[in-house]
Design an enzyme around this catalytic site. Structure first.
Site, PDB file in Angstrom:
ATOM      1  N   CYS A 196     -15.869  -3.536  -4.852  1.00 29.59           N
ATOM      2  CA  CYS A 196     -15.169  -4.806  -4.628  1.00 29.59           C
ATOM      3  C   CYS A 196     -15.874  -5.500  -3.463  1.00 29.59           C
ATOM      4  O   CYS A 196     -16.858  -5.015  -2.934  1.00 29.59           O
ATOM      5  CB  CYS A 196     -13.701  -4.556  -4.317  1.00 29.59           C
ATOM      6  SG  CYS A 196     -13.477  -3.753  -2.749  1.00 29.59           S
TER       7      CYS A 196
ATOM      8  N   VAL B  82     -14.646   1.241   9.100  1.00 30.18           N
ATOM      9  CA  VAL B  82     -14.065   1.864   7.900  1.00 30.18           C
ATOM     10  C   VAL B  82     -14.817   1.471   6.635  1.00 30.18           C
ATOM     11  O   VAL B  82     -15.193   2.318   5.834  1.00 30.18           O
ATOM     12  CB  VAL B  82     -12.560   1.505   7.781  1.00 30.18           C
ATOM     13  CG1 VAL B  82     -11.980   2.039   6.490  1.00 30.18           C
ATOM     14  CG2 VAL B  82     -11.797   2.046   8.985  1.00 30.18           C
TER      15      VAL B  82
ATOM     16  N   PRO C 181     -16.402   4.433  -2.989  1.00 31.68           N
ATOM     17  CA  PRO C 181     -16.618   5.662  -3.780  1.00 31.68           C
ATOM     18  C   PRO C 181     -15.325   6.470  -3.945  1.00 31.68           C
ATOM     19  O   PRO C 181     -14.322   6.211  -3.276  1.00 31.68           O
ATOM     20  CB  PRO C 181     -17.631   6.434  -2.939  1.00 31.68           C
ATOM     21  CG  PRO C 181     -17.469   5.929  -1.564  1.00 31.68           C
ATOM     22  CD  PRO C 181     -17.065   4.504  -1.684  1.00 31.68           C
ATOM     23  N   ILE C 182     -15.361   7.443  -4.861  1.00 33.37           N
ATOM     24  CA  ILE C 182     -14.177   8.286  -5.113  1.00 33.37           C
ATOM     25  C   ILE C 182     -14.542   9.770  -5.025  1.00 33.37           C
ATOM     26  O   ILE C 182     -13.826  10.630  -5.527  1.00 33.37           O
ATOM     27  CB  ILE C 182     -13.583   7.997  -6.517  1.00 33.37           C
ATOM     28  CG1 ILE C 182     -14.707   8.053  -7.563  1.00 33.37           C
ATOM     29  CG2 ILE C 182     -12.889   6.645  -6.535  1.00 33.37           C
ATOM     30  CD1 ILE C 182     -14.274   8.376  -8.937  1.00 33.37           C
ATOM     31  N   ASP C 183     -15.682  10.069  -4.384  1.00 31.49           N
ATOM     32  CA  ASP C 183     -16.135  11.467  -4.330  1.00 31.49           C
ATOM     33  C   ASP C 183     -15.096  12.404  -3.724  1.00 31.49           C
ATOM     34  O   ASP C 183     -14.941  13.550  -4.166  1.00 31.49           O
ATOM     35  CB  ASP C 183     -17.457  11.563  -3.559  1.00 31.49           C
ATOM     36  CG  ASP C 183     -17.353  10.970  -2.156  1.00 31.49           C
ATOM     37  OD1 ASP C 183     -16.900   9.814  -2.039  1.00 31.49           O
ATOM     38  OD2 ASP C 183     -17.676  11.671  -1.193  1.00 31.49           O
ATOM     39  N   LEU C 184     -14.335  11.930  -2.738  1.00 32.30           N
ATOM     40  CA  LEU C 184     -13.358  12.826  -2.084  1.00 32.30           C
ATOM     41  C   LEU C 184     -12.153  13.092  -2.995  1.00 32.30           C
ATOM     42  O   LEU C 184     -11.593  14.188  -3.003  1.00 32.30           O
ATOM     43  CB  LEU C 184     -12.912  12.247  -0.741  1.00 32.30           C
ATOM     44  CG  LEU C 184     -14.033  12.061   0.281  1.00 32.30           C
ATOM     45  CD1 LEU C 184     -13.518  11.375   1.550  1.00 32.30           C
ATOM     46  CD2 LEU C 184     -14.694  13.394   0.620  1.00 32.30           C
TER      47      LEU C 184
ATOM     48  N   ARG D 123      -8.372  -1.593  -8.086  1.00 27.27           N
ATOM     49  CA  ARG D 123      -8.911  -0.311  -7.657  1.00 27.27           C
ATOM     50  C   ARG D 123      -7.837   0.754  -7.589  1.00 27.27           C
ATOM     51  O   ARG D 123      -8.056   1.906  -7.901  1.00 27.27           O
ATOM     52  CB  ARG D 123      -9.499  -0.463  -6.249  1.00 27.27           C
ATOM     53  CG  ARG D 123     -10.970  -0.586  -6.160  1.00 27.27           C
ATOM     54  CD  ARG D 123     -11.366  -0.400  -4.742  1.00 27.27           C
ATOM     55  NE  ARG D 123     -10.940   0.902  -4.244  1.00 27.27           N
ATOM     56  CZ  ARG D 123     -11.536   2.032  -4.559  1.00 27.27           C
ATOM     57  NH1 ARG D 123     -12.511   2.030  -5.428  1.00 27.27           N
ATOM     58  NH2 ARG D 123     -11.125   3.175  -4.062  1.00 27.27           N
TER      59      ARG D 123
ATOM     60  N   ASN E 260       0.799  -1.223   0.000  1.00 29.23           N
ATOM     61  CA  ASN E 260       0.000   0.000   0.000  1.00 29.23           C
ATOM     62  C   ASN E 260       0.829   1.268   0.000  1.00 29.23           C
ATOM     63  O   ASN E 260       0.293   2.374  -0.070  1.00 29.23           O
ATOM     64  CB  ASN E 260      -1.003  -0.018   1.153  1.00 29.23           C
ATOM     65  CG  ASN E 260      -2.096  -1.058   0.897  1.00 29.23           C
ATOM     66  OD1 ASN E 260      -2.207  -1.592  -0.212  1.00 29.23           O
ATOM     67  ND2 ASN E 260      -2.874  -1.365   1.912  1.00 29.23           N
TER      68      ASN E 260
HETATM   69  C1  EPZ Z   1      -6.572   2.028   1.212  1.00 29.86           C
HETATM   70  O1  EPZ Z   1      -7.753   1.912   0.454  1.00 29.86           O
HETATM   71  C2  EPZ Z   1      -5.908   0.662   1.180  1.00 29.86           C
HETATM   72  N1  EPZ Z   1      -5.553   0.314  -0.201  1.00 29.86           N
HETATM   73  C3  EPZ Z   1      -6.858  -0.386   1.766  1.00 29.86           C
HETATM   74  O2  EPZ Z   1      -6.159  -1.637   1.785  1.00 29.86           O
HETATM   75  C4  EPZ Z   1      -7.195   0.017   3.204  1.00 29.86           C
HETATM   76  O3  EPZ Z   1      -8.120  -0.903   3.733  1.00 29.86           O
HETATM   77  C5  EPZ Z   1      -7.785   1.427   3.221  1.00 29.86           C
HETATM   78  O4  EPZ Z   1      -6.869   2.352   2.588  1.00 29.86           O
HETATM   79  C6  EPZ Z   1      -8.057   1.922   4.634  1.00 29.86           C
HETATM   80  O5  EPZ Z   1      -6.875   1.886   5.387  1.00 29.86           O
HETATM   81  C7  EPZ Z   1      -4.433   0.843  -0.740  1.00 29.86           C
HETATM   82  O6  EPZ Z   1      -3.724   1.625  -0.117  1.00 29.86           O
HETATM   83  C8  EPZ Z   1      -4.097   0.429  -2.149  1.00 29.86           C
HETATM   84  P1  EPZ Z   1      -9.986   4.901   1.936  1.00 29.86           P
HETATM   85  P2  EPZ Z   1      -8.593   3.246   0.064  1.00 29.86           P
HETATM   86  O7  EPZ Z   1     -10.123   5.828   0.786  1.00 29.86           O
HETATM   87  O8  EPZ Z   1      -7.654   4.356  -0.239  1.00 29.86           O
HETATM   88  C9  EPZ Z   1     -14.579   5.917   2.061  1.00 29.86           C
HETATM   89  C10 EPZ Z   1      -5.836  -3.925   1.464  1.00 29.86           C
HETATM   90  O9  EPZ Z   1      -6.386  -4.923   1.942  1.00 29.86           O
HETATM   91  N2  EPZ Z   1     -14.298   6.837   0.938  1.00 29.86           N
HETATM   92  O10 EPZ Z   1      -9.251   5.352   3.160  1.00 29.86           O
HETATM   93  O11 EPZ Z   1      -9.607   2.870  -0.940  1.00 29.86           O
HETATM   94  C11 EPZ Z   1     -14.521   4.466   1.610  1.00 29.86           C
HETATM   95  O12 EPZ Z   1     -15.768   4.084   1.072  1.00 29.86           O
HETATM   96  C12 EPZ Z   1      -6.670  -2.742   1.032  1.00 29.86           C
HETATM   97  O13 EPZ Z   1      -4.588  -3.789   1.317  1.00 29.86           O
HETATM   98  C13 EPZ Z   1     -15.296   7.706   0.521  1.00 29.86           C
HETATM   99  O14 EPZ Z   1     -16.413   7.715   1.065  1.00 29.86           O
HETATM  100  O15 EPZ Z   1      -9.319   3.530   1.458  1.00 29.86           O
HETATM  101  C14 EPZ Z   1     -14.224   3.719   2.870  1.00 29.86           C
HETATM  102  O16 EPZ Z   1     -15.442   3.483   3.564  1.00 29.86           O
HETATM  103  C15 EPZ Z   1      -8.167  -2.987   1.220  1.00 29.86           C
HETATM  104  N3  EPZ Z   1     -15.042   8.538  -0.530  1.00 29.86           N
HETATM  105  C16 EPZ Z   1     -13.368   4.708   3.659  1.00 29.86           C
HETATM  106  O17 EPZ Z   1     -13.526   5.990   3.036  1.00 29.86           O
HETATM  107  C17 EPZ Z   1     -13.816   8.543  -1.162  1.00 29.86           C
HETATM  108  O18 EPZ Z   1     -13.639   9.352  -2.104  1.00 29.86           O
HETATM  109  C18 EPZ Z   1     -11.894   4.349   3.651  1.00 29.86           C
HETATM  110  O19 EPZ Z   1     -11.458   4.390   2.326  1.00 29.86           O
HETATM  111  C19 EPZ Z   1     -12.830   7.662  -0.725  1.00 29.86           C
HETATM  112  C20 EPZ Z   1     -13.076   6.816   0.323  1.00 29.86           C
END
Ligand code: EPZ
Length: 415
Positions: free
Chosen positions: A116, A326, A122-125, A92, A24
Site C-alpha cells: 500500500c 515503523v 510483508p506477512i513473513d511473521l 490489507r 484497529n
Molecule cells: C497495524 O498494521 C495497523 N492496522 C496500522 O494502522 C498501524 O500503522 C500498524 O499496526 C502499526 O501500529 C490495523 O491494525 C488494521 P505491523 P500492521 O504488522 O498490523 C513490519 C492505520 O492507519 N512487518 O505492526 O500491518 C511491517 O512491514 C493503519 O490505521 C514485517 O516485517 O502493522 C512494518 O514495517 C496503517 N513482517 C512493521 O512491521 C510482518 O509479517 C509494522 O507492521 C508484519 C509486519
C-alpha cells in the site's frame, strides 16, 4: 468514486466531539468472530469503509451477518476455505481472517495482501507463527495456502512486535491443542481488546498488553456480546486539530492511558491537555514549540499520528524533526504539504520540518487515511481554502469526519 472535501482555513476549532470505536480493534475482532459459534454481537460499530468491507468478507465466508442498532450480529460457522479475491484485495486487514480460518477449518487459501502507499507490508511473521503451530505454508498464483490437520500450541518469537502478526497468531492459537506463548508480542491496546473479545467467547488468553502472551487452546468458542475500545488515533487526530488551530476542544469517549505519547508531545509543544476520566480537553493559546518525534511500537509514539503532527509542526516556532521507524515509506503526505507551502526536508526515514510558516490553501491529494487527516488539519490552519482529492481514503477510518469537524466550527463541505 473520487470524493473531495473543501475546507476553509484560519479556523479555531471549539466545542465537543465524541470519538467512535477503534477501527484497529474492530477489524481483528470481526475476524476473530469467525472462531465462535452461536450469536456473536459487537456493539458501537462505526460507519467506516474498512468495517463495511470486512463485514462483506465475513458474509462471503458463510456467516449470517446482520446490522442493527449500531451493532453487528454474527450467526453460524464458516463454510468457505477460499475468500473471494475481489473483497480480500480491497483491504490489507483481510489477511487477519487467515488465523481464524486455519484454526476452524485446517485449510485456507488467501490472496497475498498487496502493498500500500506506506510500504510493502510483508506477512513473513504471520506465516512464521502459523508454521510454528504446525501449519504447512505454500505460495501459489499470488495466494497463500495454509494447511494443518490440527494446530498445536508452541513458542513463537516475533522478530518485530508486529500488531497484525500478534493478532493472527493469537486467533490461530485460540483453538489449538495445547498452549502457545508469543514472545516479543505487540503491546498495542487493540491486542488487549482482541484478547478480551476472544475470552468473552470462552477463550483462555493471558498476558495481552505485555510482551509475552499465553494462549491456552480450547475446544470451542461460543457466543458473546462485546463493545470495543474507543479509537485512540481518531482521538489523537482531533487533539492535534484542536492544537493546530489554536482552538479549545473537549474530546469525549477516550481512554487517556492510550493517549499518553500523543499527550506528551502536545504538552511538550506548548499545547494544554487536561485529562479527565474518559475525556481530554485540548487548547492552545501560545506559540507552538518545535519537538523531536520518533515513531515506535506502543507505548512509543504511534506511527498513525505522524502525518497529523507534521501538519501541526509546520507552524511551530522553529524546526522539528520526525523519524518514522515503523514503516519504510510513510512520508507520502510531505509532497502534498509542500504544495501548501510547508518547508520540509526528508532524508530516508527522517523529516525536518521548518516552522514559522503559514500554509496556503490549494488542491491536494490524500494518499492514505492518515495522510488525508493531516491534509485536513493543514487545510484548517492554512490561508484560504484547500480541496482534498481522493478523500474517500479518510472515510476508511474516520466516522462522519466532515460532520464532526462542522460541529467544532469548521467550514468544510464534501463533493
Ligand atoms: C497495524 O498494521 C495497523 N492496522 C496500522 O494502522 C498501524 O500503522 C500498524 O499496526 C502499526 O501500529 C490495523 O491494525 C488494521 P505491523 P500492521 O504488522 O498490523 C513490519 C492505520 O492507519 N512487518 O505492526 O500491518 C511491517 O512491514 C493503519 O490505521 C514485517 O516485517 O502493522 C512494518 O514495517 C496503517 N513482517 C512493521 O512491521 C510482518 O509479517 C509494522 O507492521 C508484519 C509486519
Amino acid at each position: 468514486m473520487d470524493l473531495e472535501v473543501i475546507v476553509e482555513g484560519k479556523n479555531r476549532l471549539k466545542g465537543e466531539v465524541k470519538v467512535s470505536s477503534s477501527k484497529n480493534s474492530i477489524l481483528p475482532i470481526l475476524a476473530a468472530s469467525l472462531l465462535g459459534e452461536g450469536t456473536r454481537v459487537i456493539t458501537n460499530i462505526p460507519l467506516i469503509k474498512d468495517v463495511e468491507v470486512i463485514s462483506r468478507l465475513i458474509k462471503a465466508l458463510g456467516i449470517k451477518v446482520t446490522y442493527e442498532d449500531n451493532s453487528l450480529k454474527f450467526a453460524g460457522v464458516v463454510s468457505e476455505q477460499h475468500p473471494p479475491y475481489e473483497l480480500v484485495r480491497q483491504i490489507r486487514a483481510s489477511f487477519l481472517v487467515m488465523g481464524p480460518l486455519l484454526a476452524r477449518q485446517g485449510m485456507v487459501r488467501l490472496a497475498l495482501p498487496g502493498g500500500c502507499a506506506i510500504g510493502t507490508r510483508p506477512i513473513d511473521l504471520h506465516l512464521k507463527g502459523f508454521q510454528a503451530l504446525g501449519a504447512s505454508i505454500n505460495l501459489s498464483g499470488g495466494d497463500v495456502i495454509a494447511r494443518a490437520d490440527k494446530l498445536t500450541g508452541n513458542h513463537v518469537y516475533l522478530d518485530y512486535p508486529s500488531v497484525g502478526a500478534t493478532e493472527n497468531i493469537i486467533m490461530a492459537a485460540a483453538l489449538a491443542d495445547g498452549t502457545t506463548y508469543i514472545e516479543n508480542a505487540a503491546l498495542e491496546p487493540e491486542i488487549v481488546d482482541l484478547a478480551c473479545f476472544i475470552n468473552s467467547m470462552g477463550g483462555k488468553i493471558s498476558g495481552a498488553g505485555s510482551n509475552v502472551i499465553k494462549i491456552e487452546g480450547v475446544k470451542e468458542l461460543g457466543s458473546c456480546h462485546y463493545s470495543p475500545i474507543p479509537d485512540r488515533i481518531e482521538a489523537g487526530t482531533y487533539m492535534v486539530a484542536a492544537a493546530a488551530t489554536g482552538g479549545d476542544v473537549l474530546i469525549k469517549n477516550v481512554i487517556p492511558e492510550h493517549l499518553k505519547a500523543i499527550t506528551a508531545k502536545l504538552t511538550e509543544s506548548n499545547t494544554q491537555v487536561l485529562e479527565e476520566d474518559n475525556q481530554v480537553r485540548v487548547s492552545r493559546k501560545d506559540e507552538i514549540r518545535p519537538v523531536y518525534i520518533k515513531t515506535l511500537p506502543y507505548p512509543g509514539f504511534p506511527t498513525d499520528m505522524q502525518a497529523q503532527f507534521m501538519a501541526y509542526l509546520s507552524r511551530a516556532d522553529g524546526s522539528s524533526v520526525i523519524t518514522e521507524s515503523v514503516f519504510e515509506n510513510r512520508f507520502m503526505h510531505v509532497a502534498e504539504l509542500l504544495r501548501m507551502g510547508a518547508k520540509i526536508k526528508t532524508e530516508g526515514r527522517t523529516a525536518v520540518i521548518k516552522g514559522n510558516n503559514e500554509l496556503t490553501g490549494t488542491t491536494v491529494k490524500a494518499t492514505d487515511l492518515r495522510a488525508g487527516a493531516a491534509l485536513l488539519i493543514a487545510g484548517l490552519t492554512a490561508r484560504g481554502s484547500t480541496k482534498i482529492l481522493n478523500s474517500e481514503h479518510i472515510d476508511r477510518g474516520y466516522e462522519n469526519i466532515v460532520d464532526k469537524l462542522k460541529g467544532l466550527g469548521a467550514t468544510i463541505t464534501r463533493h
